[in-house]
Motif scaffolding. Structure first.
Motif, PDB file in Angstrom:
ATOM      1  N   GLU A 141       0.817  -1.211   0.000  1.00 50.53           N
ATOM      2  CA  GLU A 141       0.000   0.000   0.000  1.00 50.53           C
ATOM      3  C   GLU A 141       0.855   1.267   0.000  1.00 50.53           C
ATOM      4  O   GLU A 141       0.480   2.276  -0.600  1.00 50.53           O
ATOM      5  CB  GLU A 141      -0.919   0.021   1.232  1.00 50.53           C
ATOM      6  CG  GLU A 141      -2.078  -0.942   1.149  1.00 50.53           C
ATOM      7  CD  GLU A 141      -3.137  -0.668   2.198  1.00 50.53           C
ATOM      8  OE1 GLU A 141      -4.218  -1.268   2.093  1.00 50.53           O
ATOM      9  OE2 GLU A 141      -2.901   0.152   3.108  1.00 50.53           O
ATOM     10  N   ALA A 142       1.994   1.214   0.675  1.00 47.50           N
ATOM     11  CA  ALA A 142       2.830   2.404   0.805  1.00 47.50           C
ATOM     12  C   ALA A 142       3.490   2.799  -0.518  1.00 47.50           C
ATOM     13  O   ALA A 142       3.723   3.982  -0.767  1.00 47.50           O
ATOM     14  CB  ALA A 142       3.895   2.182   1.871  1.00 47.50           C
ATOM     15  N   ARG A 143       3.791   1.821  -1.367  1.00 44.00           N
ATOM     16  CA  ARG A 143       4.577   2.123  -2.557  1.00 44.00           C
ATOM     17  C   ARG A 143       3.856   1.828  -3.878  1.00 44.00           C
ATOM     18  O   ARG A 143       4.206   2.393  -4.905  1.00 44.00           O
ATOM     19  CB  ARG A 143       5.890   1.315  -2.536  1.00 44.00           C
ATOM     20  CG  ARG A 143       6.876   1.769  -1.491  1.00 44.00           C
ATOM     21  CD  ARG A 143       7.353   3.197  -1.740  1.00 44.00           C
ATOM     22  NE  ARG A 143       8.007   3.337  -3.036  1.00 44.00           N
ATOM     23  CZ  ARG A 143       8.176   4.492  -3.662  1.00 44.00           C
ATOM     24  NH1 ARG A 143       7.719   5.604  -3.145  1.00 44.00           N
ATOM     25  NH2 ARG A 143       8.790   4.530  -4.823  1.00 44.00           N
ATOM     26  N   ILE A 144       2.875   0.931  -3.882  1.00 45.59           N
ATOM     27  CA  ILE A 144       2.295   0.491  -5.157  1.00 45.59           C
ATOM     28  C   ILE A 144       0.841   0.907  -5.310  1.00 45.59           C
ATOM     29  O   ILE A 144       0.471   1.540  -6.305  1.00 45.59           O
ATOM     30  CB  ILE A 144       2.425  -1.046  -5.301  1.00 45.59           C
ATOM     31  CG1 ILE A 144       3.910  -1.443  -5.274  1.00 45.59           C
ATOM     32  CG2 ILE A 144       1.762  -1.530  -6.593  1.00 45.59           C
ATOM     33  CD1 ILE A 144       4.163  -2.921  -5.280  1.00 45.59           C
ATOM     34  N   SER A 145      -0.016   0.565  -4.333  1.00 43.18           N
ATOM     35  CA  SER A 145      -1.440   0.856  -4.452  1.00 43.18           C
ATOM     36  C   SER A 145      -1.986   1.320  -3.113  1.00 43.18           C
ATOM     37  O   SER A 145      -2.342   0.495  -2.265  1.00 43.18           O
ATOM     38  CB  SER A 145      -2.202  -0.393  -4.926  1.00 43.18           C
ATOM     39  OG  SER A 145      -3.580  -0.124  -5.055  1.00 43.18           O
ATOM     40  N   PRO A 146      -2.045   2.630  -2.872  1.00 43.08           N
ATOM     41  CA  PRO A 146      -2.511   3.145  -1.577  1.00 43.08           C
ATOM     42  C   PRO A 146      -3.902   2.640  -1.213  1.00 43.08           C
ATOM     43  O   PRO A 146      -4.806   2.601  -2.055  1.00 43.08           O
ATOM     44  CB  PRO A 146      -2.519   4.662  -1.795  1.00 43.08           C
ATOM     45  CG  PRO A 146      -1.560   4.901  -2.896  1.00 43.08           C
ATOM     46  CD  PRO A 146      -1.667   3.710  -3.789  1.00 43.08           C
ATOM     47  N   TYR A 147      -4.043   2.224   0.054  1.00 41.92           N
ATOM     48  CA  TYR A 147      -5.328   1.789   0.614  1.00 41.92           C
ATOM     49  C   TYR A 147      -5.951   0.622  -0.168  1.00 41.92           C
ATOM     50  O   TYR A 147      -7.174   0.441  -0.167  1.00 41.92           O
ATOM     51  CB  TYR A 147      -6.313   2.962   0.658  1.00 41.92           C
ATOM     52  CG  TYR A 147      -5.887   4.102   1.544  1.00 41.92           C
ATOM     53  CD1 TYR A 147      -4.906   3.931   2.514  1.00 41.92           C
ATOM     54  CD2 TYR A 147      -6.453   5.357   1.401  1.00 41.92           C
ATOM     55  CE1 TYR A 147      -4.505   4.976   3.333  1.00 41.92           C
ATOM     56  CE2 TYR A 147      -6.058   6.418   2.213  1.00 41.92           C
ATOM     57  CZ  TYR A 147      -5.082   6.220   3.180  1.00 41.92           C
ATOM     58  OH  TYR A 147      -4.695   7.252   3.977  1.00 41.92           O
ATOM     59  N   PHE A 148      -5.119  -0.159  -0.829  1.00 38.74           N
ATOM     60  CA  PHE A 148      -5.630  -1.263  -1.648  1.00 38.74           C
ATOM     61  C   PHE A 148      -6.502  -2.207  -0.831  1.00 38.74           C
ATOM     62  O   PHE A 148      -7.614  -2.558  -1.227  1.00 38.74           O
ATOM     63  CB  PHE A 148      -4.446  -2.036  -2.256  1.00 38.74           C
ATOM     64  CG  PHE A 148      -4.831  -3.335  -2.909  1.00 38.74           C
ATOM     65  CD1 PHE A 148      -5.417  -3.349  -4.170  1.00 38.74           C
ATOM     66  CD2 PHE A 148      -4.629  -4.555  -2.261  1.00 38.74           C
ATOM     67  CE1 PHE A 148      -5.784  -4.552  -4.774  1.00 38.74           C
ATOM     68  CE2 PHE A 148      -4.993  -5.742  -2.853  1.00 38.74           C
ATOM     69  CZ  PHE A 148      -5.569  -5.743  -4.110  1.00 38.74           C
ATOM     70  N   VAL A 149      -6.014  -2.637   0.332  1.00 37.12           N
ATOM     71  CA  VAL A 149      -6.742  -3.632   1.122  1.00 37.12           C
ATOM     72  C   VAL A 149      -8.049  -3.065   1.649  1.00 37.12           C
ATOM     73  O   VAL A 149      -9.114  -3.684   1.516  1.00 37.12           O
ATOM     74  CB  VAL A 149      -5.872  -4.137   2.297  1.00 37.12           C
ATOM     75  CG1 VAL A 149      -6.648  -5.124   3.169  1.00 37.12           C
ATOM     76  CG2 VAL A 149      -4.611  -4.795   1.769  1.00 37.12           C
ATOM     77  N   SER A 150      -7.994  -1.886   2.246  1.00 37.97           N
ATOM     78  CA  SER A 150      -9.208  -1.320   2.838  1.00 37.97           C
ATOM     79  C   SER A 150     -10.260  -1.021   1.771  1.00 37.97           C
ATOM     80  O   SER A 150     -11.459  -1.183   2.001  1.00 37.97           O
ATOM     81  CB  SER A 150      -8.884  -0.057   3.630  1.00 37.97           C
ATOM     82  OG  SER A 150      -8.232   0.892   2.829  1.00 37.97           O
TER      83      SER A 150
END
Length: 450
Positions: A141-150
């Motif tokens: 999430e920090a480098r590729i896809s922000p907030y992906f999981v949430s």
């Protein structure tokens, strides 16, 4: 799981994963009783099964920490009763039930689990696996896809978090969220999970240098790093410093209580200092200055409410948030006063002092035994770090549940050390020599005689 293997393994197999991955699932409304959430879903099942597995609780010898944990259910219940405009009795019962599932149940599950050799080994494996998964997802999430999981959880109605449309960046990194309530929650949970791994590793007869615990600790470190939270970073530093001090032979036994008292006094002094700090009207643009500005604003806006309106039992859910310029209370202690009153804050302070006093006494007893001293030193260091972090973070996220778990682990460790120091009362295990006795040798597998 409880019916088949007992309370100790339920803690490892069901409770820990439910809290870490599904705490934010939207609740199902159950009129008159606590809504069905992740804590209550496990809690209802465990509570029902406990009637048939009540002997699992026999390993616990009640102490002052247990008494305070129970007493701390009272002020929130009274606050709801005094402030409810609909049905004070049932609202109070519902609040007490909700606190039971989020406060008392994880505490006693952790207490039981540490007395079971199989459960604490399995809890270590599960906790390391959770830390690795969440740490990897935090890096993603920090480098590729922000907030992906949430966002994926929200799309499947498995998360109640709404404010993920605006990505928060700091130092070129998106502030990871994963399955937690906010980035600070993720970071503080990382500190607590790392602490619990440090406790459970020797308790399970393993070593911190072995691959599984080591990777688990790295996963917890990734949670702290990629939360990009000043609160979590400072908490991690405090935990390291406290561990270095408290785990020293004899030194931890002498300093545990003075350190806690100094920390409480330091927070009182800091509050007075922030109340008299001049800040600009507008929020600064630089991250570090903005973070400081927000904390000062929260203290200055909340203090009149805490001192003039809260009283002994607070205002429950009627806190006038519109009078707080930043719109939230990222200070757990002020939140305690405003929601549940000064009585609840006093109980928190007493709990801090009692945890430190009992831990210091146990550290003194285990001064010459590293296999017992180091885990308790880590546990108390994690407590001190979390108490410190609570000054700049809202209370009620996943880290609040993990803190209750840590209280339970510390309480059971002090019981182990008391048994070790009283061989006549504790049986042949406690009568062993210092070289023979260790946390790993304490207790018995689930289902076998204690």
């Amino acid at each position: 799981v409880t019916l088949r293997w007992g309370l100790a393994r339920t803690f490892a197999y069901a409770y820990l994963p439910a809290m870490l991955f599904f705490f934010l699932v939207p609740p199902w409304s159950l009129p008159g009783i606590p809504n069905l959430t992740a804590p209550t879903a496990v809690g209802y099942a465990v509570s029902l099964a406990m009637f048939l597995r009540w002997r699992d609780l026999a390993v616990i010898r009640l102490n002052l920490i247990d008494a305070l944990m129970v007493l701390m259910l009272i002020p929130p219940a009274l606050s709801i009763a005094f402030n409810s405009t609909q049905d004070p009795l049932w609202d109070s019962i519902s609040q007490t039930g909700d606190l039971f599932f989020r406060w008392l149940l994880p505490y006693f599950l952790a207490r039981v689990a540490l007395h079971d050799a199989t459960a604490r080994r399995h809890a270590l494996y599960v906790l390391c696996a959770c830390a690795i998964i969440i740490g990897v997802l935090a890096a993603y999430e920090a480098r590729i896809s922000p907030y992906f999981v949430s966002r994926e959880l929200k799309r499947r109605n498995l998360s109640s978090i709404l404010g993920n449309t605006q990505v928060l960046y700091r130092y070129g990194l998106a502030r990871a969220l994963v399955t937690m309530g906010q980035p600070i929650d993720l970071g503080v949970c990382g500190v607590l999970m790392g602490t619990m791994i440090l406790i459970l590793t020797p308790a399970a007869g393993s070593k911190w240098s072995k691959p599984w615990p080591l990777i688990g600790i790295c996963g917890a470190g990734g949670m702290v790093l990629f939360s990009v939270s000043f609160t979590a970073w400072v908490a991690l530093i405090v935990a390291f410093v406290m561990y270095a001090v408290l785990s020293r032979p004899k030194l931890g036994g002498y300093l545990a209580l003075p350190i806690m008292i100094c920390m409480i006094g330091g927070m009182v002094y800091l509050t007075d200092n922030l109340l008299n700090t001049d800040i600009p009207t507008d929020r600064p643009k630089e991250d570090a200055e903005a973070s400081k500005w927000i904390r000062v604003r929260i203290v200055q806006d909340s203090w009149p409410i805490a001192t003039e309106q809260a009283g002994w039992f607070g205002m429950a859910k009627n806190v006038p948030v519109d009078q707080i310029g930043v719109g939230s209370v990222d200070n757990a202690y002020l939140l305690f006063i405003m929601q549940t009153g000064w009585s609840y804050l006093i109980l928190w302070v007493l709990l801090m002092i009692v945890v430190a006093a009992k831990s210091g006494r146990a550290l003194g007893r285990a001064a010459g035994l590293a296999s017992m001293r180091l885990p308790l030193g880590a546990g108390l260091a994690g407590c001190v770090a979390t108490f410190f972090a609570m000054y700049t973070v809202f209370y009620g996220f996943v880290y609040g549940v993990l803190l209750c778990v840590l209280f339970g682990l510390i309480s059971s460790m002090t019981q182990m050390f008391a048994d070790y120091a009283r061989p006549a009362l504790a049986g042949p295990q406690a009568g062993s020599t210092q070289q023979e006795f260790s946390m790993a040798s304490y207790g018995s597998p689930a289902g076998s005689p204690q």
